[in-house]
Design an enzyme around this catalytic site. Structure first.
Site, mmCIF file in Angstrom:
data_model
loop_
_atom_site.group_PDB
_atom_site.id
_atom_site.type_symbol
_atom_site.label_atom_id
_atom_site.label_comp_id
_atom_site.label_asym_id
_atom_site.label_seq_id
_atom_site.Cartn_x
_atom_site.Cartn_y
_atom_site.Cartn_z
ATOM 1 N N ASP A 37 -7.036 -6.652 2.461
ATOM 2 C CA ASP A 37 -7.086 -6.991 3.784
ATOM 3 C C ASP A 37 -8.405 -6.341 4.526
ATOM 4 O OD1 ASP A 37 -6.506 -4.610 4.996
ATOM 5 O OD2 ASP A 37 -4.513 -5.063 5.248
ATOM 6 N N GLU A 60 -2.158 -4.774 -1.759
ATOM 7 C CA GLU A 60 -1.928 -6.164 -0.821
ATOM 8 C C GLU A 60 -2.377 -7.360 -1.143
ATOM 9 O OE1 GLU A 60 0.398 -5.244 1.837
ATOM 10 O OE2 GLU A 60 0.440 -3.264 2.028
ATOM 11 N N ASP A 64 -7.584 -1.993 0.005
ATOM 12 C CA ASP A 64 -6.689 -2.699 0.471
ATOM 13 C C ASP A 64 -7.565 -4.136 0.632
ATOM 14 O OD1 ASP A 64 -5.247 -4.232 2.170
ATOM 15 O OD2 ASP A 64 -4.138 -2.750 2.710
ATOM 16 N N HIS A 112 4.348 0.893 4.019
ATOM 17 C CA HIS A 112 3.067 0.477 3.724
ATOM 18 C C HIS A 112 1.912 0.880 4.869
ATOM 19 C CE1 HIS A 112 2.108 -3.770 5.151
ATOM 20 N NE2 HIS A 112 2.861 -3.129 6.184
ATOM 21 N N HIS A 167 0.863 -1.285 -0.039
ATOM 22 C CA HIS A 167 0.003 0.003 -0.031
ATOM 23 C C HIS A 167 0.794 1.198 0.089
ATOM 24 C CE1 HIS A 167 -4.698 0.555 1.210
ATOM 25 N NE2 HIS A 167 -4.172 1.540 -0.043
ATOM 26 N N HIS A 209 -6.598 -1.497 8.166
ATOM 27 C CA HIS A 209 -5.547 -0.550 8.758
ATOM 28 C C HIS A 209 -5.680 0.657 8.316
ATOM 29 C CE1 HIS A 209 -3.808 -4.698 8.223
ATOM 30 N NE2 HIS A 209 -3.657 -4.566 9.634
ATOM 31 N N ASP A 264 -3.333 3.086 7.749
ATOM 32 C CA ASP A 264 -2.103 3.420 7.109
ATOM 33 C C ASP A 264 -1.692 4.811 7.302
ATOM 34 O OD1 ASP A 264 -2.345 0.599 6.207
ATOM 35 O OD2 ASP A 264 -2.959 1.324 4.319
ATOM 36 N N ASP A 306 -10.111 -0.614 4.249
ATOM 37 C CA ASP A 306 -8.853 -0.960 4.604
ATOM 38 C C ASP A 306 -8.910 -1.748 6.221
ATOM 39 O OD1 ASP A 306 -6.086 -1.705 5.403
ATOM 40 O OD2 ASP A 306 -5.567 -0.138 3.980
#
Ligand SMILES: [Mn+2]
Length: 309
Positions: A238, A281, A236, A149, A106, A134, A136, A132
């Site tokens: 994830d 990702e 993302d 990332h 990312h 997260h 980030d 996402d």
């Protein structure tokens, strides 16, 4: 024939960013290949778009690099990749193409957002939906790992190494008021502080439990659509629950279901405002039979306007 949202369609510029320098785990450098193998080009073409696949940005492998700074791992190499990605995204926008960036870790968003911000018309505002697990939004000082990332949004908001914040010539690239998170569930202490301090709109998994995905999407658009001219979606993989998408750089339990993710993408498509997209990702080394890339491709098609009916 598949029904689609838009009547006139821009050309799509596919840009691969095979980079895994920004994360702690190897393998997301194969993400662009996995997405191409899963048929991203054919599926988008089948929707009536013209495709311009520019191939992959040149990224050197970690084996050929030296890590100089534990707080900003592979900084010079990631900066070089992001400068090149920034130029490629800017060229796509100059050619009136809609950039779709295939990652890759990312940290590539520093380049994507740099390219977009450098091409915004005077007075135009960039809105970002960041989907996402997260946020980030670590800085070199707050990051527990030094992995870049985990920092691209901090960079886009003007926090971090000048080598990164300067990319694209616009700093900051994003106004914190024009950013919405969806799907957060793993947030570091420093990130929590910065999100609160900057007043960033965030729909965590708890809000999705409480409001359901329909309510979250409604509130996202109420908040964001009137305040942006260029809508960028950074997805993302994830953000998805690992039971659906195991092939991701940093899996976290308790994520979006397959249908919730499609609902978000379908709703974004229906706004008619999507102007750029990135998928980050995808990690084929942790995947089963490329299922994660296949889901990511189906979500890309949905956000570009593919409909059930
Ligand atoms: Mn991310």
């Amino acid at each position: 024939m598949t029904p689609e949202t838009a009547i006139t369609k821009p050309s799509i510029c596919l840009i691969g960013c095979p980079m895994d320098l920004g994360g702690g785990r190897r393998g997301v450098d194969m993400g662009p290949s996995a997405l191409r193998i899963a048929g991203i080009s054919a599926q988008i073409k089948a929707m009536g778009y013209a495709i311009h696949d520019v191939g992959d940005i040149l990224v050197h492998t970690p084996e050929s690099q030296t890590r100089h700074d534990a707080k900003l791992k592979y900084l010079p190499e990631i900066a070089a990749v992001c400068r090149s990605l920034c130029d490629t995204v800017a060229a796509a926008i100059d050619a009136a193409e809609l950039p779709v960036v295939l990652g890759g870790d990312h940290s590539m968003s520093i380049g994507t957002l740099g390219g977009i911000a450098s091409r915004l018309k005077p007075g135009a505002r960039l809105g970002v939906i960041w989907i996402d697990a997260h946020p980030d939004i670590n800085t070199p000082d707050s990051s527990p790992s030094g992995n870049i990332h985990g920092m691209p949004l901090a960079v886009a908001l003007g926090h971090g190494s000048p080598e990164l914040t300067g990319i694209g010539g616009t700093n900051p690239k994003v106004d914190p008021q024009n950013l919405v998170y969806i799907g957060l569930r793993s947030v570091d202490g420093g990130e929590r502080g910065l999100i609160g301090e900057l007043g960033i709109k965030a729909f965590t998994m708890v809000e999705i439990d409480r409001l359901r995905i329909t309510g979250v999407v409604e509130k996202t658009f109420e908040y964001l659509l009137d305040r942006c001219d260029h809508l960028h979606v950074s997805f993302d993989v994830d953000s998805l629950d690992p039971t659906f998408a195991p092939g991701v750089g940093t899996p976290v339990m308790g994520g979006l279901t397959y249908r919730e993710a499609h609902y978000v993408m379908d709703a974004i498509a229906r706004t008619g405002r999507l102007a750029s997209l990135e998928i980050a990702e995808v990690n084929p080394t942790l995947d089963h039979h490329n299922v994660t890339a296949e889901i990511a491709v189906s979500l890309a098609a949905t956000v570009l306007g593919r409909r059930v009916l």
